[in-house]
Design a protein around this motif. Structure first.
Motif, PDB file in Angstrom:
ATOM      1  N   UNK A  49       0.842  -1.393  -0.192  1.00 55.20           N
ATOM      2  CA  UNK A  49       0.024  -0.213  -0.131  1.00 55.20           C
ATOM      3  C   UNK A  49       0.878   1.267  -0.016  1.00 55.20           C
ATOM      4  N   UNK A  50       0.208   2.505  -0.449  1.00 52.17           N
ATOM      5  CA  UNK A  50       0.964   3.642  -0.482  1.00 52.17           C
ATOM      6  C   UNK A  50       0.075   4.805   0.103  1.00 52.17           C
ATOM      7  N   UNK A  51       0.339   5.663   0.850  1.00 51.40           N
ATOM      8  CA  UNK A  51      -0.580   6.390   1.159  1.00 51.40           C
ATOM      9  C   UNK A  51      -0.363   7.814   0.651  1.00 51.40           C
ATOM     10  N   UNK A  52      -0.972   8.759   1.089  1.00 55.37           N
ATOM     11  CA  UNK A  52      -0.958  10.311   0.282  1.00 55.37           C
ATOM     12  C   UNK A  52       0.285  10.675   0.723  1.00 55.37           C
ATOM     13  N   UNK A  53       0.812  10.517   1.714  1.00 55.96           N
ATOM     14  CA  UNK A  53       2.126  11.336   1.979  1.00 55.96           C
ATOM     15  C   UNK A  53       3.364  10.422   1.447  1.00 55.96           C
ATOM     16  N   UNK A  54       3.128   9.208   0.680  1.00 55.89           N
ATOM     17  CA  UNK A  54       4.245   8.582   0.072  1.00 55.89           C
ATOM     18  C   UNK A  54       4.574   7.353   0.870  1.00 55.89           C
ATOM     19  N   UNK A  55       4.068   7.184   2.302  1.00 56.30           N
ATOM     20  CA  UNK A  55       4.288   6.174   3.051  1.00 56.30           C
ATOM     21  C   UNK A  55       4.016   4.946   2.449  1.00 56.30           C
ATOM     22  N   UNK A  56       4.808   3.907   2.540  1.00 54.59           N
ATOM     23  CA  UNK A  56       4.459   2.655   1.894  1.00 54.59           C
ATOM     24  C   UNK A  56       4.583   1.220   2.933  1.00 54.59           C
ATOM     25  N   UNK A  57       3.794   0.262   2.642  1.00 53.22           N
ATOM     26  CA  UNK A  57       3.765  -0.817   3.493  1.00 53.22           C
ATOM     27  C   UNK A  57       3.765  -1.959   2.718  1.00 53.22           C
ATOM     28  N   UNK A  98     -11.701   3.365   0.975  1.00 54.74           N
ATOM     29  CA  UNK A  98     -12.960   4.140   0.866  1.00 54.74           C
ATOM     30  C   UNK A  98     -13.226   4.659   2.249  1.00 54.74           C
ATOM     31  N   UNK A  99     -12.400   4.099   3.396  1.00 52.17           N
ATOM     32  CA  UNK A  99     -12.784   4.784   4.584  1.00 52.17           C
ATOM     33  C   UNK A  99     -11.393   4.948   5.328  1.00 52.17           C
ATOM     34  N   UNK A 100     -11.103   6.064   6.096  1.00 55.28           N
ATOM     35  CA  UNK A 100      -9.987   6.549   6.775  1.00 55.28           C
ATOM     36  C   UNK A 100     -10.001   5.501   8.017  1.00 55.28           C
ATOM     37  N   UNK A 101     -11.462   4.827   8.386  1.00 53.75           N
ATOM     38  CA  UNK A 101     -11.147   3.812   9.577  1.00 53.75           C
ATOM     39  C   UNK A 101     -10.481   2.560   9.159  1.00 53.75           C
ATOM     40  N   UNK A 102     -10.272   2.546   7.894  1.00 54.64           N
ATOM     41  CA  UNK A 102      -9.571   1.188   7.484  1.00 54.64           C
ATOM     42  C   UNK A 102      -7.803   1.444   7.673  1.00 54.64           C
ATOM     43  N   UNK A 103      -7.078   0.665   8.253  1.00 60.42           N
ATOM     44  CA  UNK A 103      -5.706   0.929   8.116  1.00 60.42           C
ATOM     45  C   UNK A 103      -4.921   0.986   6.799  1.00 60.42           C
ATOM     46  N   UNK A 104      -4.062   1.689   6.332  1.00 64.44           N
ATOM     47  CA  UNK A 104      -3.389   1.665   5.177  1.00 64.44           C
ATOM     48  C   UNK A 104      -2.140   0.957   5.105  1.00 64.44           C
TER      49      UNK A 104
END
Length: 125
Positions: A49-57, A98-104
């Motif tokens: 995964x990748x988030x808005x800030x570019x952090x990856x997992x 779709x929900x910020x309640x779900x971990x990225x």
């Protein structure tokens, strides 16, 4: 409505590389995106995964071999896959949360609300 279209899959020999792309269209305020895969006869497995800030997992089996990235200007998600192994053979899907309640995180990416039709990756020995 969010639409996702994957491309870039194919057949390669072990040790080879592929780059998957995912074109994202539609309205989405969340920018957590990722990839999951499903091999024949097996369940879904989160890949990255990748988030808005570019952090990856990443899931452990792909760390150091796969790289997730996003071009926000082009609304495109990528997955660079290097040193491919036969066990990487699967249908690969991109997904958007779709929900910020779900971990990225890669562990839950297969549960994201939106996903595409997939692109097949086959790695031979």
């Amino acid at each position: 409505q969010v639409q996702l279209v994957e491309s870039g899959g194919g057949s390669v020999q072990a040790g080879g590389s592929l780059r998957l792309s995912c074109a994202v269209s539609g309205s989405t305020t969340d920018r957590c995106m990722g990839w999951f895969r499903q091999a024949p006869g097996k369940g879904r497995e989160g890949v990255a995964t990748i988030d808005r800030g570019g952090s990856t997992n990443y899931t452990g089996s792909v760390k150091g071999r796969f790289t997730i990235s996003a071009d926000n200007a082009k609304n495109t998600l990528y997955l660079q896959m290097n040193i491919l192994r036969p066990e990487d053979t699967a249908m690969y899907y991109c997904a958007v949360r779709s929900s910020v309640l779900t971990p990225c995180t890669a562990v839950v990416v297969s549960r994201f609300a939106y996903s595409g039709q997939g692109t097949q990756v086959t790695v031979s020995t």
